[in-house]
Design a protein around this motif. Sequence first.
Motif, PDB file in Angstrom:
ATOM      1  N   ASN A 196      -1.204 -52.556  32.862  1.00 24.98           N
ATOM      2  CA  ASN A 196      -2.698 -53.150  32.503  1.00 24.98           C
ATOM      3  C   ASN A 196      -2.797 -54.862  32.146  1.00 24.98           C
ATOM      4  O   ASN A 196      -1.716 -55.465  33.040  1.00 24.98           O
TER       5      ASN A 196
ATOM      6  N   ILE B 179       0.455 -51.021  26.337  1.00 23.41           N
ATOM      7  CA  ILE B 179       0.390 -49.824  27.143  1.00 23.41           C
ATOM      8  C   ILE B 179       1.874 -48.686  26.634  1.00 23.41           C
ATOM      9  O   ILE B 179       1.445 -47.111  26.649  1.00 23.41           O
TER      10      ILE B 179
ATOM     11  N   GLY C  57       1.847 -48.260  34.712  1.00 19.95           N
ATOM     12  CA  GLY C  57       2.117 -48.824  32.977  1.00 19.95           C
ATOM     13  C   GLY C  57       2.192 -50.090  32.773  1.00 19.95           C
ATOM     14  O   GLY C  57       2.516 -50.821  32.647  1.00 19.95           O
TER      15      GLY C  57
ATOM     16  N   VAL D 222      -4.212 -40.464  27.006  1.00 21.78           N
ATOM     17  CA  VAL D 222      -5.069 -39.838  27.857  1.00 21.78           C
ATOM     18  C   VAL D 222      -5.095 -39.750  29.166  1.00 21.78           C
ATOM     19  O   VAL D 222      -6.253 -38.615  29.000  1.00 21.78           O
ATOM     20  N   LEU D 223      -4.007 -39.342  29.708  1.00 21.67           N
ATOM     21  CA  LEU D 223      -4.189 -37.983  30.840  1.00 21.67           C
ATOM     22  C   LEU D 223      -4.075 -37.050  30.316  1.00 21.67           C
ATOM     23  O   LEU D 223      -4.789 -36.336  30.655  1.00 21.67           O
TER      24      LEU D 223
ATOM     25  N   GLU E 287      -6.495 -44.114  34.874  1.00 18.49           N
ATOM     26  CA  GLU E 287      -5.666 -42.756  34.930  1.00 18.49           C
ATOM     27  C   GLU E 287      -4.643 -43.742  35.912  1.00 18.49           C
ATOM     28  O   GLU E 287      -3.730 -43.281  35.651  1.00 18.49           O
TER      29      GLU E 287
ATOM     30  N   ARG F  59      -4.171 -47.089  35.756  1.00 13.46           N
ATOM     31  CA  ARG F  59      -2.938 -47.728  34.805  1.00 13.46           C
ATOM     32  C   ARG F  59      -1.426 -46.952  33.994  1.00 13.46           C
ATOM     33  O   ARG F  59      -0.817 -47.395  34.027  1.00 13.46           O
ATOM     34  N   CYS F  60      -2.735 -45.814  33.689  1.00 14.74           N
ATOM     35  CA  CYS F  60      -1.049 -45.188  32.898  1.00 14.74           C
ATOM     36  C   CYS F  60      -0.332 -44.142  33.586  1.00 14.74           C
ATOM     37  O   CYS F  60       1.196 -43.984  32.930  1.00 14.74           O
TER      38      CYS F  60
ATOM     39  N   ILE G  73      -5.057 -49.357  27.072  1.00 14.00           N
ATOM     40  CA  ILE G  73      -4.734 -48.868  27.740  1.00 14.00           C
ATOM     41  C   ILE G  73      -5.465 -50.332  28.727  1.00 14.00           C
ATOM     42  O   ILE G  73      -4.713 -50.326  29.236  1.00 14.00           O
TER      43      ILE G  73
ATOM     44  N   THR H 294      -0.899 -43.021  27.281  1.00 11.52           N
ATOM     45  CA  THR H 294      -0.644 -42.737  27.911  1.00 11.52           C
ATOM     46  C   THR H 294      -0.507 -41.305  28.255  1.00 11.52           C
ATOM     47  O   THR H 294      -1.512 -41.112  29.068  1.00 11.52           O
ATOM     48  N   GLU H 295       0.011 -40.987  27.830  1.00  8.66           N
ATOM     49  CA  GLU H 295       0.412 -39.623  27.677  1.00  8.66           C
ATOM     50  C   GLU H 295      -0.992 -38.252  27.171  1.00  8.66           C
ATOM     51  O   GLU H 295      -1.455 -37.907  27.620  1.00  8.66           O
TER      52      GLU H 295
END
Length: 499
Positions: A450, A394, A448, A412-413, A442, A444-445, A218, A409-410
């Motif tokens: 960074n 990412i 998508g 992290v979220l 959040e 950024r994720c 991320i 990303t999933e």
Amino acid sequence: MGDEVEQQEFTREDRTRYREKVRRNLDVFARMLREERFEAADPMTGLEVELNLTDEVGDPALKNAEALAAIADEDFQTELGQFNIEINVPPARLRDGGLTAFEDRLRASLNHAEERSAAVGAHLLMIGILPTLREGHLGGDTISANPRYQLINDQVLRARGEDIVISIGGRERLQTTADSIMPEAACTSTQFHVQVRPEEFAAYWNASQAIAAVQVAIGANAPYLLGKELWRETRIPLFEQATDTRSEELKVQGVRPRVWFGERWITSVFDLFEENVRYFPPLLPVLEEEDPVAVLDAGGTPALQELRLHNGTVYRWNRPVYDVVRGAGGEDLPHLRVENRVLAAGPTVVDTMANAAFYFGLVRALARGPRPLWSAMSFSVAEENFHAAARFGIDAQLFWPGLGQAPATEIVLRRLLPLAELGLASWGVEKEVSDRLLGIVEQRCLIGMNGAEWLVRRVRARGGDATGEAREEALRATVRDYRERMHAGDPVHTWDAPD
């Protein structure tokens, strides 16, 4: 890059004596652990950021001596390359506004430094690798004047016995050689420090290793090197190769690299220092007069300078640190820190603080959680995750307990942001500060976006898919765009958002 040392020649006798002294230091360190000599009742956290210097058009400015003289602030220091400097933000406790204090101090310091250094033709840039670097910037004649850097360069090349090979394949491929360690100077990072009690150190280090991949995914911000689009976080393979003391034959024999992810989960901080002494010959065998046994027997705190210097030449992505600070009563207090070194610099102050909030919160929650994450993940998987994150950023797919192979990303979220929030609350961070900074992670994720993604999209939009002069001009123009946005200070996921 560590403690100051003077330019000097080392004899075979120096190396033998140094090895003996380091082992004596290690014995004293073990005794200090047994006798519970360490300070960590109210732990501090720290922050360092390495910076690039650019000229008006976006090319590297080989002016760190002039820039540091103009800035005239002891928080700023030299770095390996003449186009690098570093800022060390004074340590703080996260409770009672610590994260906000970091942010305010970093922003004020960078604004002041930019104003001063711009006057000598050197603009500050927080980025993982400066896209406009060319091979001519990475030769031995661009090493900074600090004698330590020339010493390290000479000792790495002497140990290796041949030129350094840089070979990185990504969307494009880079293959080159270097007659110095200067390619390492291309790697500019952010380093987070967290002070830890000895009994908790293993949990914090293991947690840091387990989440290193997610941090990189991320926070990736280094997609270009020498004009080539490579990994999203090209710093990782570049740093691993640029200071490699091993010949090809030693690699085949399984000799461990000095830039090292490690090879196992640990049970004590002693494991890491003992591995460093057991596996790695000294690069800088500088001996001090201190007798650490006598100091400890007299009730004092030994500096263990040889052990610390040796430890500083083993470049773990999460490094153990032994340090001594002066207490309020004038006494010397030893403590331990985890130094988290996986992230690129930038893109902005607020992005840096979002990364800090995510790391500090998440590592605390995992280290103090009811079931160790690392009990459900093999160490080799953690390392595979780390390199996958560096390659794909990412968009990386990582293995995570309970989810299997999943988008970073999933992970992290769904799993990590709530844990980071709990960890920050445990540190005593105010909820509005936690919500603001973790909200940047959040977004950024969700979007998508960074630093690495923004750079690649902007270079391509400027015609950077071409080669030669068209690519070089696209990179320069993108560096100028990036520099303007970095100093404006909005988080990178908003940079191309409609007004």
